[in-house]
Motif scaffolding. Structure first.
Motif, PDB file in Angstrom:
ATOM      1  N   MET A 258       0.848  -1.186   0.000  1.00 23.03           N
ATOM      2  CA  MET A 258       0.000   0.000   0.000  1.00 23.03           C
ATOM      3  C   MET A 258       0.889   1.243   0.000  1.00 23.03           C
ATOM      4  SD  MET A 258      -2.627   1.436   2.914  1.00 23.03           S
ATOM      5  CE  MET A 258      -1.479   1.023   4.183  1.00 23.03           C
ATOM      6  N   SER A 259       0.454   2.215  -0.700  1.00 29.49           N
ATOM      7  CA  SER A 259       1.195   3.468  -0.790  1.00 29.49           C
ATOM      8  C   SER A 259       1.132   4.215   0.534  1.00 29.49           C
ATOM      9  CB  SER A 259       0.596   4.343  -1.892  1.00 29.49           C
ATOM     10  OG  SER A 259       1.151   5.626  -1.843  1.00 29.49           O
ATOM     11  N   SER A 260       2.246   4.843   0.896  1.00 22.82           N
ATOM     12  CA  SER A 260       2.264   5.628   2.132  1.00 22.82           C
ATOM     13  C   SER A 260       1.440   6.897   1.998  1.00 22.82           C
ATOM     14  CB  SER A 260       3.709   5.963   2.515  1.00 22.82           C
ATOM     15  OG  SER A 260       4.299   6.751   1.497  1.00 22.82           O
ATOM     16  N   LEU A 261       1.015   7.238   0.772  1.00 20.21           N
ATOM     17  CA  LEU A 261       0.160   8.402   0.574  1.00 20.21           C
ATOM     18  C   LEU A 261      -1.240   8.186   1.141  1.00 20.21           C
ATOM     19  CD1 LEU A 261       0.873   9.325  -3.168  1.00 20.21           C
ATOM     20  CD2 LEU A 261       1.623  10.583  -1.153  1.00 20.21           C
ATOM     21  N   ILE A 262      -1.685   6.944   1.190  1.00 16.52           N
ATOM     22  CA  ILE A 262      -3.065   6.635   1.544  1.00 16.52           C
ATOM     23  C   ILE A 262      -3.230   6.528   3.054  1.00 16.52           C
ATOM     24  CG2 ILE A 262      -4.935   4.970   1.267  1.00 16.52           C
ATOM     25  CD1 ILE A 262      -3.658   4.280  -1.462  1.00 16.52           C
ATOM     26  N   PRO A 263      -4.150   7.325   3.619  1.00 19.00           N
ATOM     27  CA  PRO A 263      -4.390   7.243   5.064  1.00 19.00           C
ATOM     28  C   PRO A 263      -4.898   5.848   5.464  1.00 19.00           C
ATOM     29  CG  PRO A 263      -5.382   9.233   4.142  1.00 19.00           C
ATOM     30  CD  PRO A 263      -4.945   8.381   2.991  1.00 19.00           C
TER      31      PRO A 263
END
Length: 124
Positions: free
Chosen positions: A1-6
């Protein structure tokens, strides 16, 4: 999962992608009815920069990928697309809920809690 996504957005997407086929079909129908009645306003969907939208879209598509054949077979030409689209829209609303009114947030996410998928409180 991308670290951008909360984390709350990622948790929502995971839960939504596990809904039974019947629930996904009912969410699609409820959203269509709400749109036709004017209760669901697509202009309220929060906008994202390209990187965030791409990360979210990848997460949603990857989450539904294991069920692609099942969803395509359920509604040729639209079952998978509808599930991805409805989930992405609700995830955008969850991510940017601080920019939405209570009514907008409820309209964009409301079909999911009816099927057991938790969404964060707008004010959380």
């Amino acid at each position: 999962m991308s670290s951008l996504i909360p984390p709350e957005v990622a948790a929502f997407v995971t839960a939504a992608s596990r809904l039974p086929l019947e629930a996904l079909q009912e969410i699609r129908h409820a959203t269509t009815v709400a749109f036709a009645s004017g209760a669901f306003d697509r202009t309220a969907v929060p906008k994202f920069d390209a990187a965030r939208f791409s990360a979210l879209q990848k997460l949603v598509q990857d989450s539904f990928h294991p069920r692609a054949e099942e969803l395509r077979a359920s509604r040729p030409g639209g079952g998978l697309t509808a599930a991805v689209s409805r989930t992405t829209t609700a995830a955008q609303a969850i991510w940017k809920r601080d920019r939405l009114t209570a009514e907008e947030y409820a309209a964009l996410t409301g079909a999911f809690p009816d099927h057991g998928v938790a969404v964060p409180d707008r004010d959380a």
